[in-house]
Design a protein around this motif. Structure first.
Motif, PDB file in Angstrom:
ATOM      1  N   VAL A 129       0.865  -1.180   0.000  1.00 10.24           N
ATOM      2  CA  VAL A 129       0.000   0.000   0.000  1.00 10.24           C
ATOM      3  C   VAL A 129       0.906   1.235   0.000  1.00 10.24           C
ATOM      4  O   VAL A 129       1.752   1.392   0.874  1.00 10.24           O
ATOM      5  CB  VAL A 129      -0.927   0.026   1.241  1.00 10.24           C
ATOM      6  N   THR A 130       0.730   2.097  -1.014  1.00 13.92           N
ATOM      7  CA  THR A 130       1.564   3.295  -1.095  1.00 13.92           C
ATOM      8  C   THR A 130       0.804   4.556  -0.692  1.00 13.92           C
ATOM      9  O   THR A 130       1.395   5.486  -0.166  1.00 13.92           O
ATOM     10  CB  THR A 130       2.150   3.467  -2.514  1.00 13.92           C
ATOM     11  N   VAL A 169      -3.887   3.151  -3.212  1.00 13.95           N
ATOM     12  CA  VAL A 169      -2.952   2.930  -4.308  1.00 13.95           C
ATOM     13  C   VAL A 169      -1.975   1.876  -3.819  1.00 13.95           C
ATOM     14  O   VAL A 169      -1.444   1.975  -2.711  1.00 13.95           O
ATOM     15  CB  VAL A 169      -2.206   4.226  -4.698  1.00 13.95           C
ATOM     16  N   MET A 170      -1.760   0.873  -4.664  1.00 17.41           N
ATOM     17  CA  MET A 170      -0.859  -0.221  -4.303  1.00 17.41           C
ATOM     18  C   MET A 170       0.261  -0.296  -5.334  1.00 17.41           C
ATOM     19  O   MET A 170      -0.002  -0.208  -6.533  1.00 17.41           O
ATOM     20  CB  MET A 170      -1.618  -1.545  -4.267  1.00 17.41           C
ATOM     21  N   GLY A 171       1.476  -0.464  -4.856  1.00 16.19           N
ATOM     22  CA  GLY A 171       2.609  -0.590  -5.750  1.00 16.19           C
ATOM     23  C   GLY A 171       2.787   0.596  -6.672  1.00 16.19           C
ATOM     24  O   GLY A 171       3.364   0.458  -7.747  1.00 16.19           O
ATOM     25  N   GLU A 172       2.260   1.723  -6.296  1.00 16.70           N
ATOM     26  CA  GLU A 172       2.305   2.982  -7.048  1.00 16.70           C
ATOM     27  C   GLU A 172       1.650   2.904  -8.423  1.00 16.70           C
ATOM     28  O   GLU A 172       1.730   3.843  -9.205  1.00 16.70           O
ATOM     29  CB  GLU A 172       3.745   3.480  -7.188  1.00 16.70           C
ATOM     30  N   THR A 208      -2.629   0.323   6.388  1.00 16.46           N
ATOM     31  CA  THR A 208      -1.703   1.434   6.597  1.00 16.46           C
ATOM     32  C   THR A 208      -0.733   1.514   5.427  1.00 16.46           C
ATOM     33  O   THR A 208      -0.490   0.522   4.741  1.00 16.46           O
ATOM     34  CB  THR A 208      -0.901   1.260   7.907  1.00 16.46           C
ATOM     35  N   SER A 209      -0.210   2.682   5.214  1.00 20.98           N
ATOM     36  CA  SER A 209       0.770   2.887   4.152  1.00 20.98           C
ATOM     37  C   SER A 209       2.012   2.049   4.444  1.00 20.98           C
ATOM     38  O   SER A 209       2.480   1.999   5.580  1.00 20.98           O
ATOM     39  CB  SER A 209       1.148   4.367   4.112  1.00 20.98           C
ATOM     40  N   GLY A 210       2.530   1.364   3.420  1.00 17.24           N
ATOM     41  CA  GLY A 210       3.708   0.515   3.572  1.00 17.24           C
ATOM     42  C   GLY A 210       3.395  -0.936   3.865  1.00 17.24           C
ATOM     43  O   GLY A 210       4.278  -1.785   3.807  1.00 17.24           O
TER      44      GLY A 210
END
Length: 129
Positions: A70-71, A81-84, A99-101
């Motif tokens: 998760v980015t 957004v996942m993997g940008e 959570t982010s990361g």
């Protein structure tokens, strides 16, 4: 003459009922469906780069499952957004433990590739445990 009128009315009824049933068919429950494809962000990019027409035919409106980091979390649109490169919107409120990361596995319906934002779009997403 009566026979022609009866046939015409019957034909219109059959066509009308068919159109109605097609238009108001039940909604898909993506969460309970088995994923058609298990993919990675890199795999999607590679397929769309090599031949986007074939990739669209393969994935369009299919249920896919993917794991990525998760980015970004976008609470306003109920998405992440996942993997940008993957923008996934959820049908239910976002789980609080996202959570982010964090590495996350989701399942959702593949909508397509947004060339402007350079993102793959997925909707009706749910977290796979």
């Amino acid at each position: 003459m009566r026979k022609k009128i009866l046939i015409t009315i019957s034909l219109f009824l059959i066509i009308g009922i068919s159109v109605y049933l097609y238009s108001y068919k039940g909604h898909r429950d993506i969460e309970s469906e088995t994923a058609d494809y298990v993919v990675t962000v890199h795999g999607l990019e590679k397929e769309f780069t090599s031949n986007d027409s074939l990739a669209y035919l393969k994935y369009q409106d299919k249920t896919i499952e993917l794991t990525a980091q998760v980015t970004t979390i976008d609470t306003a649109s109920n998405g992440i957004v996942m993997g940008e490169k993957i923008f996934a919107t959820f049908k239910d409120p976002l789980p609080k433990d996202i959570t982010s990361g964090k590495m996350l596995k989701i399942k959702g319906r593949f909508l397509g590739y947004d060339e402007l934002l350079q993102e793959f779009k997925i909707d009706q997403s749910s977290v796979v445990h």
